[in-house]
Design a protein around this motif. Sequence first.
Motif, PDB file in Angstrom:
ATOM      1  N   LEU A 168      18.292  55.142 -26.049  1.00  0.00           N
ATOM      2  CA  LEU A 168      17.938  53.764 -26.404  1.00  0.00           C
ATOM      3  C   LEU A 168      19.144  52.834 -26.407  1.00  0.00           C
ATOM      4  N   GLU A 169      20.292  53.362 -26.820  1.00  0.00           N
ATOM      5  CA  GLU A 169      21.516  52.556 -26.917  1.00  0.00           C
ATOM      6  C   GLU A 169      22.674  53.306 -26.256  1.00  0.00           C
ATOM      7  N   PRO A 170      22.660  53.407 -24.936  1.00  0.00           N
ATOM      8  CA  PRO A 170      23.666  54.233 -24.248  1.00  0.00           C
ATOM      9  C   PRO A 170      25.103  53.763 -24.441  1.00  0.00           C
ATOM     10  N   ASP A 171      25.303  52.518 -24.842  1.00  0.00           N
ATOM     11  CA  ASP A 171      26.666  52.002 -24.994  1.00  0.00           C
ATOM     12  C   ASP A 171      27.102  51.860 -26.451  1.00  0.00           C
ATOM     13  N   ASN A 172      26.287  52.362 -27.380  1.00  0.00           N
ATOM     14  CA  ASN A 172      26.629  52.241 -28.800  1.00  0.00           C
ATOM     15  C   ASN A 172      27.456  53.457 -29.233  1.00  0.00           C
ATOM     16  N   GLU A 173      28.767  53.288 -29.268  1.00  0.00           N
ATOM     17  CA  GLU A 173      29.647  54.417 -29.564  1.00  0.00           C
ATOM     18  C   GLU A 173      29.511  54.911 -31.002  1.00  0.00           C
ATOM     19  N   HIS A 174      28.969  54.057 -31.889  1.00  0.00           N
ATOM     20  CA  HIS A 174      28.799  54.465 -33.290  1.00  0.00           C
ATOM     21  C   HIS A 174      27.899  55.703 -33.396  1.00  0.00           C
ATOM     22  N   ASN A 175      26.861  55.758 -32.567  1.00  0.00           N
ATOM     23  CA  ASN A 175      25.946  56.904 -32.608  1.00  0.00           C
ATOM     24  C   ASN A 175      26.656  58.197 -32.200  1.00  0.00           C
ATOM     25  N   PHE A 176      27.503  58.112 -31.181  1.00  0.00           N
ATOM     26  CA  PHE A 176      28.264  59.283 -30.740  1.00  0.00           C
ATOM     27  C   PHE A 176      29.222  59.746 -31.847  1.00  0.00           C
ATOM     28  N   GLU A 177      29.858  58.760 -32.495  1.00  0.00           N
ATOM     29  CA  GLU A 177      30.816  59.087 -33.548  1.00  0.00           C
ATOM     30  C   GLU A 177      30.133  59.758 -34.738  1.00  0.00           C
ATOM     31  N   LEU A 178      28.926  59.283 -35.076  1.00  0.00           N
ATOM     32  CA  LEU A 178      28.188  59.901 -36.183  1.00  0.00           C
ATOM     33  C   LEU A 178      27.827  61.349 -35.869  1.00  0.00           C
ATOM     34  N   LEU A 179      27.375  61.586 -34.631  1.00  0.00           N
ATOM     35  CA  LEU A 179      27.024  62.958 -34.262  1.00  0.00           C
ATOM     36  C   LEU A 179      28.262  63.865 -34.296  1.00  0.00           C
ATOM     37  N   MET A 180      29.398  63.330 -33.855  1.00  0.00           N
ATOM     38  CA  MET A 180      30.629  64.137 -33.920  1.00  0.00           C
ATOM     39  C   MET A 180      30.986  64.479 -35.363  1.00  0.00           C
ATOM     40  N   ARG A 181      30.768  63.525 -36.267  1.00  0.00           N
ATOM     41  CA  ARG A 181      31.057  63.802 -37.683  1.00  0.00           C
ATOM     42  C   ARG A 181      30.104  64.853 -38.241  1.00  0.00           C
ATOM     43  N   ILE A 182      28.840  64.778 -37.801  1.00  0.00           N
ATOM     44  CA  ILE A 182      27.860  65.782 -38.238  1.00  0.00           C
ATOM     45  C   ILE A 182      28.290  67.168 -37.757  1.00  0.00           C
ATOM     46  N   TYR A 183      28.679  67.269 -36.486  1.00  0.00           N
ATOM     47  CA  TYR A 183      29.140  68.552 -35.945  1.00  0.00           C
ATOM     48  C   TYR A 183      30.414  69.020 -36.645  1.00  0.00           C
ATOM     49  N   SER A 184      31.275  68.072 -36.947  1.00  0.00           N
ATOM     50  CA  SER A 184      32.536  68.424 -37.612  1.00  0.00           C
ATOM     51  C   SER A 184      32.269  69.009 -38.995  1.00  0.00           C
ATOM     52  N   LYS A 185      31.327  68.426 -39.716  1.00  0.00           N
ATOM     53  CA  LYS A 185      30.949  68.948 -41.034  1.00  0.00           C
ATOM     54  C   LYS A 185      30.407  70.362 -40.921  1.00  0.00           C
ATOM     55  N   ALA A 186      29.669  70.601 -39.819  1.00  0.00           N
ATOM     56  CA  ALA A 186      29.058  71.918 -39.606  1.00  0.00           C
ATOM     57  C   ALA A 186      30.025  72.906 -38.950  1.00  0.00           C
ATOM     58  N   LYS A 187      31.297  72.486 -38.762  1.00  0.00           N
ATOM     59  CA  LYS A 187      32.335  73.334 -38.144  1.00  0.00           C
ATOM     60  C   LYS A 187      31.989  73.712 -36.697  1.00  0.00           C
ATOM     61  N   ARG A 188      31.255  72.837 -36.018  1.00  0.00           N
ATOM     62  CA  ARG A 188      30.873  73.106 -34.618  1.00  0.00           C
ATOM     63  C   ARG A 188      31.836  72.332 -33.710  1.00  0.00           C
ATOM     64  N   ILE A 189      33.053  72.826 -33.613  1.00  0.00           N
ATOM     65  CA  ILE A 189      34.138  72.125 -32.927  1.00  0.00           C
ATOM     66  C   ILE A 189      33.849  71.941 -31.433  1.00  0.00           C
ATOM     67  N   GLN A 190      33.244  72.946 -30.810  1.00  0.00           N
ATOM     68  CA  GLN A 190      32.940  72.836 -29.378  1.00  0.00           C
ATOM     69  C   GLN A 190      31.958  71.680 -29.120  1.00  0.00           C
ATOM     70  N   ASP A 191      30.992  71.518 -30.023  1.00  0.00           N
ATOM     71  CA  ASP A 191      30.032  70.418 -29.871  1.00  0.00           C
ATOM     72  C   ASP A 191      30.699  69.064 -30.103  1.00  0.00           C
ATOM     73  N   VAL A 192      31.676  69.031 -31.006  1.00  0.00           N
ATOM     74  CA  VAL A 192      32.437  67.797 -31.218  1.00  0.00           C
ATOM     75  C   VAL A 192      33.118  67.385 -29.915  1.00  0.00           C
ATOM     76  N   GLU A 193      33.764  68.343 -29.262  1.00  0.00           N
ATOM     77  CA  GLU A 193      34.465  68.055 -28.010  1.00  0.00           C
ATOM     78  C   GLU A 193      33.494  67.683 -26.895  1.00  0.00           C
ATOM     79  N   ARG A 194      32.325  68.330 -26.900  1.00  0.00           N
ATOM     80  CA  ARG A 194      31.310  68.013 -25.878  1.00  0.00           C
ATOM     81  C   ARG A 194      30.847  66.552 -25.995  1.00  0.00           C
ATOM     82  N   VAL A 195      30.609  66.092 -27.225  1.00  0.00           N
ATOM     83  CA  VAL A 195      30.166  64.711 -27.433  1.00  0.00           C
ATOM     84  C   VAL A 195      31.295  63.742 -27.093  1.00  0.00           C
ATOM     85  N   ARG A 196      32.536  64.139 -27.442  1.00  0.00           N
ATOM     86  CA  ARG A 196      33.674  63.267 -27.102  1.00  0.00           C
ATOM     87  C   ARG A 196      33.799  63.123 -25.582  1.00  0.00           C
ATOM     88  N   GLN A 197      33.545  64.192 -24.858  1.00  0.00           N
ATOM     89  CA  GLN A 197      33.598  64.135 -23.397  1.00  0.00           C
ATOM     90  C   GLN A 197      32.478  63.238 -22.856  1.00  0.00           C
TER      91      GLN A 197
END
Length: 375
Positions: free
Chosen positions: A337-366
Amino acid sequence: MSKRKSSAFAWNSLISGYAESAQYEDAMAIYFQMAEDGVKPDRFTFPRVLKACGGIGSIQIGEAIHRDLVKEGFGYDVYVLNALVDMYAKCGDIVKAKSVFDMIPHKDYVSWNSMLTSYLHHGLLHEAVHIFRLMVRDGVEPDKVAISSVLARVLSLKHGRQLHGWVIRRGMECELSVANALIVLYSKMGQLSQACFVFDQMLERDIVSWNAIISAHSKDSNGLKYFEEMQRADVRPDVITFVSVLSLCANTGMVEDGERLFSLMSKEYGINPKMEHYACMVNLYGRAGMMQEAYSMIVREMGFEAGPTVWGALLYACYIHGNADIGEVAAQRLFELEPDNEHNFELLMRIYSKAKRIQDVERVRQMMVDRGLET
């Protein structure tokens, strides 16, 4: 009456009729046909055709008409220049609107209010307040619509209080629209007691008054008391009322009250929930950690596709409560819905970071890099 004046009067009536009924293109066509037929426009022609031009929003046509009126000798006619200010503002050229305003030799009530309204329309609050002060200095009384507009948009408590004092000195504090604007002003500034004082002093209240005071209590459970008082006063709540009370319930953690009001909205008042109401309910459940209820509200109860506000409320709740599974679903919908809204990507990375899913954090950053959202 001469034949020429009589003809101009007839053409003016046609232009006015089309302009008043928002048939702006037809009004413009009549004006140009008038010129082709050799009928000279008068001081009543131009305000009507300028209104139509403002409705269309064409600066090029507006400038052409400006040249016409100067050629016809109306370049300093206050009646015509007031309409010209309004036209330029509606066409998006506030600089030219101000330039024309400055040219008016003897500004009248309409001149000042046209310029004030133009600044407010363009969100130029500082300039609007400046014009307001000049009006007062020159002894020109702004109308209650202009006063209400300025009050509702003031960004400084100091200026708001000064304007409130001016309103009281003019005996306008009981004007419905002015009092409503004061409630909005004080609630926006965090002055809840002052907003309540204005509301309590009102001799007359409408739905806007009740919505304003309930909205002022968006983080205070006492707002529901105003809602109940509203019901006792036989004032029918509307769509905005329920957005306010549901937001209040979400902010104060009153889940049961929120559920009751959400049901009341449709069963008692026949108001079908809109996107904003569902977003409030998702926020209500999400803040309370009721993630399954929040998700179910979207996928099972909504009769239409959820928008960014709804999925965004769910994603934020997932971040707060560390729910990666539902957070992934919400984020994926938001990426669509919002392909250019970086806030959504950042929130998901924080969620993955809390869950210690580092590979998923890097995947979203990519993903962000691939979309040009992060270098």
